[in-house]
Design an enzyme around this catalytic site. Structure first.
Site, short mmCIF file in Angstrom:
data_model
loop_
_atom_site.label_atom_id
_atom_site.label_comp_id
_atom_site.label_asym_id
_atom_site.label_seq_id
_atom_site.Cartn_x
_atom_site.Cartn_y
_atom_site.Cartn_z
N ASN A 1 71.24 104.44 46.97
CA ASN A 1 70.17 103.24 46.93
C ASN A 1 68.81 103.79 46.52
O ASN A 1 68.26 104.91 46.84
CB ASN A 1 69.90 102.94 48.04
CG ASN A 1 68.75 101.59 48.58
OD1 ASN A 1 69.15 100.47 48.43
ND2 ASN A 1 67.35 102.16 48.53
N ALA B 1 74.93 91.04 -7.29
CA ALA B 1 74.27 91.99 -7.82
C ALA B 1 72.92 91.46 -8.04
O ALA B 1 72.07 92.25 -8.41
CB ALA B 1 74.72 91.97 -9.65
N ARG C 1 63.61 84.47 -5.16
CA ARG C 1 63.20 83.51 -4.11
C ARG C 1 63.01 83.64 -2.68
O ARG C 1 62.55 82.81 -1.94
CB ARG C 1 63.92 82.04 -4.58
CG ARG C 1 63.64 81.26 -6.00
CD ARG C 1 64.43 80.11 -6.08
NE ARG C 1 65.85 80.45 -6.79
CZ ARG C 1 66.71 79.63 -6.79
NH1 ARG C 1 66.68 78.29 -6.79
NH2 ARG C 1 67.83 80.09 -7.33
#
Length: 457
Positions: A377, A11, A16
C-alpha cells in the site's frame, strides 16, 4: 498458379501536403499510408514486391524494411517512368504485375484480389481498376466504345469537355502482363500537357497491338481515394477509423461512440470489452476481453489483461495485468509492468516500474524506477526520489509494505518485507523487514507564539 508481382509507386514528395514529411509516410490511423498498402499487397502472396522510391527514399526503406525490394526514381518524370525503374527486377519474367499507388491507404487486398481474378478470367493483358465518382474532377476518365470495351484513358488536364463529363474514373491501380508491360513502357512518350510519361498510355499501346484491355469497377469509391493534401488525409483517416471500429464491433467489442473513438489498424481487442468515447488506442496494443477503456483515455503499445478498467488516463509501452483498476487521470509511462489486481488511482504516475499483484497507489504519487512487490500500500503523496540530476536509481519495495502518506523514498533504497513507513518520512537508508521506520523531525509546539508575535508588532 500464375506468378504475381507488385509495384508500389511511392517516389513523390507530395508538395500539396505542405509538409517536411514525405507524402506516403503520413499516417492514417497511426500507420504510414505506404505501410497500409504494403500490408494489403502482402496478403496477395506475390512472388516479388517492388516499391519505387525517390523523395525520402531512406525513410521509406526504413519504414518498410525487408518487406519490399526497392527501385530508385531519381527524377520524377511520371508514373510510366516510375514503373520503368523496376525493370532490372522484373523485366522479362512471366506473370501478372499489379501496380498500385502508395498514397491509397484505403485499398484492400479483397479488391485487389478481385481485380487480379477478373484480369485472369477474361484473358486480358491489361486491366484497370475503375470506380464511379460523383465528382470526377482531377481523375483520369475511362473512355469506352459502343460495346462497352475500354478504348482509352484520358487524364483530366488532357480531356475534352465531353470526356470530362464521364464519371467512371481511373483509380491508378492496374494489373498487366509483366512482359508486355515492360515492352510497352519503352514506347510511352511525354507528348502531353505535363510533359510526363503516363502509365495509362500503356493501355492504348497494348490495345493498338490487338491485346485485350479490360476494366474492373469496384463498388467502393472510398477505397480508391488518393491522398494528395491534408483534407484528403483527413477523409482517409475518417473512413479508415470507421472501417476499423466496425470490424471490432462485429467481433464483439462495444464501442459506445464510433465517431469519437480512434483505434489503430494493428490493435486487437477481446470480446465484451467496452470502449468509451474519446479513447485513442494505437500501435500494436492488445486488450483482452471484458475490459472497460475510457472515456478520454490514450493507450499506446500496451498489453492489457482481462477485466481491467482504465478511465481518463494515459498508458504507453507497458504491460497491464488482469482485474487492474487505473485512473482517473493516471499516467502509466513506458516500461511499466503492472501485475493482476492492482489499483493505480487518480494523479498517480508510474515510470519504468514493476507493480506486484494486489498492490495499490490510490492517489497523488510518483513511482519511478521501482520494483514494488505484492500487496503493497503506497500512501497519498509518496515519491520515489530516483534522480540525482545525473543518474537514475532503483527503489525496491518488498511484499506487504505499508508506505504512509507524503513519504519520500530516496533511491537507491530497499524497504524490507512487511515494513511500515511512517507518514511524512524521508527514507534514505534501507528499512529491515517488519520494521517501523520514522524519518522526520520531532514536533515542537511554541505556546502562545502568535500573542508574542502580535506584541512585537
Amino acid at each position: 498458379m500464375t506468378n504475381r508481382f507488385a509495384v508500389i509507386l511511392a517516389a513523390g514528395q507530395g508538395t500539396r501536403m505542405k509538409s517536411k514529411l514525405y507524402k506516403v509516410l503520413h499516417p492514417v490511423c497511426g500507420k504510414p499510408m505506404v505501410q497500409h498498402v504494403v500490408d494489403q499487397v502482402a496478403a496477395l502472396q506475390t512472388q516479388k514486391l517492388v516499391t519505387i522510391i525517390g523523395h525520402g527514399a531512406e525513410l521509406v526503406k526504413s519504414q518498410l524494411g525487408e518487406s519490399s525490394e526497392y527501385a530508385l526514381q531519381e527524377e520524377q518524370l511520371g508514373t510510366a517512368h516510375a514503373v520503368m525503374q523496376a525493370a532490372p527486377l522484373l523485366e522479362g519474367q512471366e506473370g501478372v504485375t499489379l501496380v498500385v499507388c502508395g498514397d491509397t491507404p484505403l485499398i484492400t487486398s479483397t479488391t485487389m484480389e478481385e481485380l487480379l481474378k477478373h484480369h485472369e478470367q477474361v484473358g486480358a493483358k491489361a486491366t484497370i481498376l475503375t470506380a464511379h465518382a460523383e465528382d470526377p474532377t482531377g481523375y483520369g476518365r475511362i473512355i469506352r466504345d459502343e460495346n462497352g470495351n475500354v478504348e482509352k484513358i484520358v487524364e483530366h488536364k488532357d480531356a475534352s469537355e465531353q470526356e470530362r463529363s464521364v464519371r467512371e474514373i481511373n483509380t491508378g491501380t492496374y494489373c498487366f502482363d509483366n512482359q508486355l508491360l515492360f515492352d510497352a513502357l519503352k514506347n510511352v512518350s511525354n507528348h502531353n500537357v505535363q510533359g510526363e510519361y503516363y502509365l495509362p498510355d500503356v493501355i492504348e499501346i497494348l490495345k493498338n497491338q490487338g491485346h485485350i484491355v479490360s476494366a474492373y469497377q469496384t463498388m467502393s469509391f472510398a477505397e480508391t481515394l488518393g491522398v494528395n493534401d491534408r483534407y484528403a488525409l483527413s477523409q482517409a483517416e475518417k473512413t479508415m477509423k470507421l472501417r476499423i471500429n466496425k470490424q471490432h464491433m462485429l467481433n464483439g467489442v462495444t464501442i459506445i461512440d464510433p465517431d469519437n473513438t480512434y483505434i489503430g489498424a494493428d490493435v486487437s481487442i477481446g470480446q465484451d470489452t467496452v470502449i468509451l468515447p474519446g479513447t485513442i488506442i494505437s500501435g500494436s496494443s492488445s486488450i483482452a476481453s471484458n475490459c472497460e477503456i475510457g472515456p478520454h483515455t490514450e493507450i499506446r503499445e500496451c498489453k492489457i489483461g482481462e477485466r481491467t478498467v482504465i478511465r481518463q488516463s494515459v498508458a504507453h509501452n507497458s504491460s497491464i495485468g488482469n482485474d487492474v483498476n487505473i485512473g482517473p487521470f493516471a499516467h502509466i509511462r513506458p516500461d511499466s509492468m503492472i501485475d493482476d489486481e492492482v489499483k493505480v488511482g487518480n494523479f498517480v504516475e508510474l515510470k519504468k516500474a514493476v507493480f506486484g499483484k494486489g498492490s495499490k497507489a490510490s492517489h497523488l504519487s510518483y513511482i519511478g524506477d521501482a520494483e514494488v512487490g505484492a500487496d503493497v500500500n503506497i500512501g497519498c503523496g509518496t515519491i520515489t526520489v530516483n534522480y540525482d540530476g545525473k543518474n537514475k536509481y532503483l527503489t525496491k519495495i518488498e511484499d506487504g509494505v505499508f508506505v504512509g502518506c507524503n513519504s519520500n523514498l530516496i533511491a537507491p533504497v530497499t524497504i524490507g518485507k512487511d515494513a511500515y513507513i511512517a507518514a511524512g518520512s524521508t527514507i534514505n537508508q534501507d528499512v529491515p523487514s517488519k520494521a517501523l521506520s520514522i524519518a522526520r523531525a520531532r514536533q515542537v509546539n511554541k505556546e502562545n507564539y502568535i500573542d508574542k508575535l502580535n506584541k512585537n508588532e
